[in-house]
Motif scaffolding. Structure first.
Motif, PDB file in Angstrom:
ATOM      1  N   UNK A   1       0.789  -1.231   0.000  1.00  0.00           N
ATOM      2  CA  UNK A   1       0.000   0.000   0.000  1.00  0.00           C
ATOM      3  C   UNK A   1       0.827   1.290   0.000  1.00  0.00           C
ATOM      4  N   UNK A   2       2.165   1.191   0.031  1.00  0.00           N
ATOM      5  CA  UNK A   2       2.988   2.377   0.265  1.00  0.00           C
ATOM      6  C   UNK A   2       2.769   3.493  -0.757  1.00  0.00           C
ATOM      7  N   UNK A   3       2.817   3.192  -2.043  1.00  0.00           N
ATOM      8  CA  UNK A   3       2.654   4.251  -3.056  1.00  0.00           C
ATOM      9  C   UNK A   3       1.258   4.859  -3.001  1.00  0.00           C
ATOM     10  N   UNK A   4       0.266   3.998  -2.860  1.00  0.00           N
ATOM     11  CA  UNK A   4      -1.103   4.508  -2.787  1.00  0.00           C
ATOM     12  C   UNK A   4      -1.277   5.374  -1.544  1.00  0.00           C
ATOM     13  N   UNK A   5      -0.736   4.925  -0.421  1.00  0.00           N
ATOM     14  CA  UNK A   5      -0.847   5.675   0.828  1.00  0.00           C
ATOM     15  C   UNK A   5      -0.211   7.051   0.721  1.00  0.00           C
ATOM     16  N   UNK A   6       0.856   7.156  -0.021  1.00  0.00           N
ATOM     17  CA  UNK A   6       1.486   8.463  -0.201  1.00  0.00           C
ATOM     18  C   UNK A   6       0.513   9.446  -0.844  1.00  0.00           C
ATOM     19  N   UNK A   7      -0.263   8.960  -1.812  1.00  0.00           N
ATOM     20  CA  UNK A   7      -1.240   9.827  -2.479  1.00  0.00           C
ATOM     21  C   UNK A   7      -2.408  10.170  -1.555  1.00  0.00           C
ATOM     22  N   UNK A   8      -2.898   9.190  -0.821  1.00  0.00           N
ATOM     23  CA  UNK A   8      -3.988   9.447   0.124  1.00  0.00           C
ATOM     24  C   UNK A   8      -3.502  10.401   1.209  1.00  0.00           C
ATOM     25  N   UNK A   9      -2.307  10.149   1.728  1.00  0.00           N
ATOM     26  CA  UNK A   9      -1.749  10.982   2.788  1.00  0.00           C
ATOM     27  C   UNK A   9      -1.602  12.433   2.310  1.00  0.00           C
ATOM     28  N   UNK A  10      -1.089  12.594   1.108  1.00  0.00           N
ATOM     29  CA  UNK A  10      -0.942  13.945   0.527  1.00  0.00           C
ATOM     30  C   UNK A  10      -2.290  14.654   0.470  1.00  0.00           C
ATOM     31  N   UNK A  11      -3.325  13.919   0.120  1.00  0.00           N
ATOM     32  CA  UNK A  11      -4.658  14.504   0.010  1.00  0.00           C
ATOM     33  C   UNK A  11      -5.224  14.861   1.387  1.00  0.00           C
ATOM     34  N   UNK A  12      -4.955  14.027   2.387  1.00  0.00           N
ATOM     35  CA  UNK A  12      -5.415  14.302   3.753  1.00  0.00           C
ATOM     36  C   UNK A  12      -4.668  15.483   4.360  1.00  0.00           C
ATOM     37  N   UNK A  13      -3.383  15.631   4.040  1.00  0.00           N
ATOM     38  CA  UNK A  13      -2.540  16.688   4.626  1.00  0.00           C
ATOM     39  C   UNK A  13      -2.850  18.021   3.941  1.00  0.00           C
TER      40      UNK A  13
END
Length: 193
Positions: free
Chosen positions: A65-77
């Motif tokens: 999930x690491x690459x996908x999480x980076x995108x979700x995290x960016x959107x949450x931040x």
């Protein structure tokens, strides 16, 4: 654990609660309950990228999930400071679990718009879909590889790019998703809308 070990607890103010009640569907009690849980995991009031990825790994054991999480995290931040505070966390949870399809799609658009320039380009859509497939595991990754998968993504992109300018605006994104429920579910990462 991914959150700072500092015990300088961040207080949830009445203004924060009022703001979150206005901008989510949560009640005051639900907000305070979410806050208690958030503080247990992140006593300094900040959710790190690594902790966020660890949480996702618990749900997607067969994939990466690491690459996908980076995108979700960016959107949450929302403020781009490299960590997610409680308000950002609850606003994001509120959107991603909402029954409001339009809000989910607007959030998904922000995630696909990797460079935050207000449009989605083909390479951005490809990156997000590939990261999603990697998160889901081996079977999904193999479904993404090859020319056929690249053509499917290109077809989706061209369908959404109504004015053929090589970019998908929020309006184009929403318009196609309003017409094509299956595509809306895929692009908003939702099993139900």
């Amino acid at each position: 654990m991914g959150c700072s070990n500092s015990r300088s607890a961040v207080k949830l103010t009445d203004e924060d609660v009022q703001f979150l009640m206005k901008n989510t569907s949560y009640t005051e009690k639900e907000i305070r309950d979410w806050y208690k849980g958030f503080q247990v995991d992140c006593p300094d009031g900040k959710l790190s990228r690594d902790k966020f990825i660890d949480i996702y790994k618990n749900f997607f054991k067969g994939g990466n999930p690491e690459k996908f999480c980076e995108h979700v995290y960016r959107t949450f931040d929302e403020d781009g400071n490299g960590s997610i505070d409680f308000k950002e966390f609850l606003l994001a949870i509120g959107i991603t679990t909402s029954t409001n399809a339009r809000e989910k799609l607007k959030w998904a658009f922000k995630m696909y718009d990797v460079d935050s320039n207000g449009v989605i380009e083909l390479d951005e859509m490809t990156r997000i879909i590939k990261a999603l497939h990697e998160m889901l595991g081996d079977e999904a990754v193999s479904a993404f590889e090859g020319e056929e998968a690249a053509e499917r993504i290109k077809d989706i992109f061209e369908k959404m790019d109504a004015n053929n300018d090589g970019k998908i605006s929020l309006e184009e994104f929403l318009e196609v998703c309003n017409i094509d429920d299956g595509l809306a579910k895929l692009l908003s990462l939702s099993g139900e809308m």
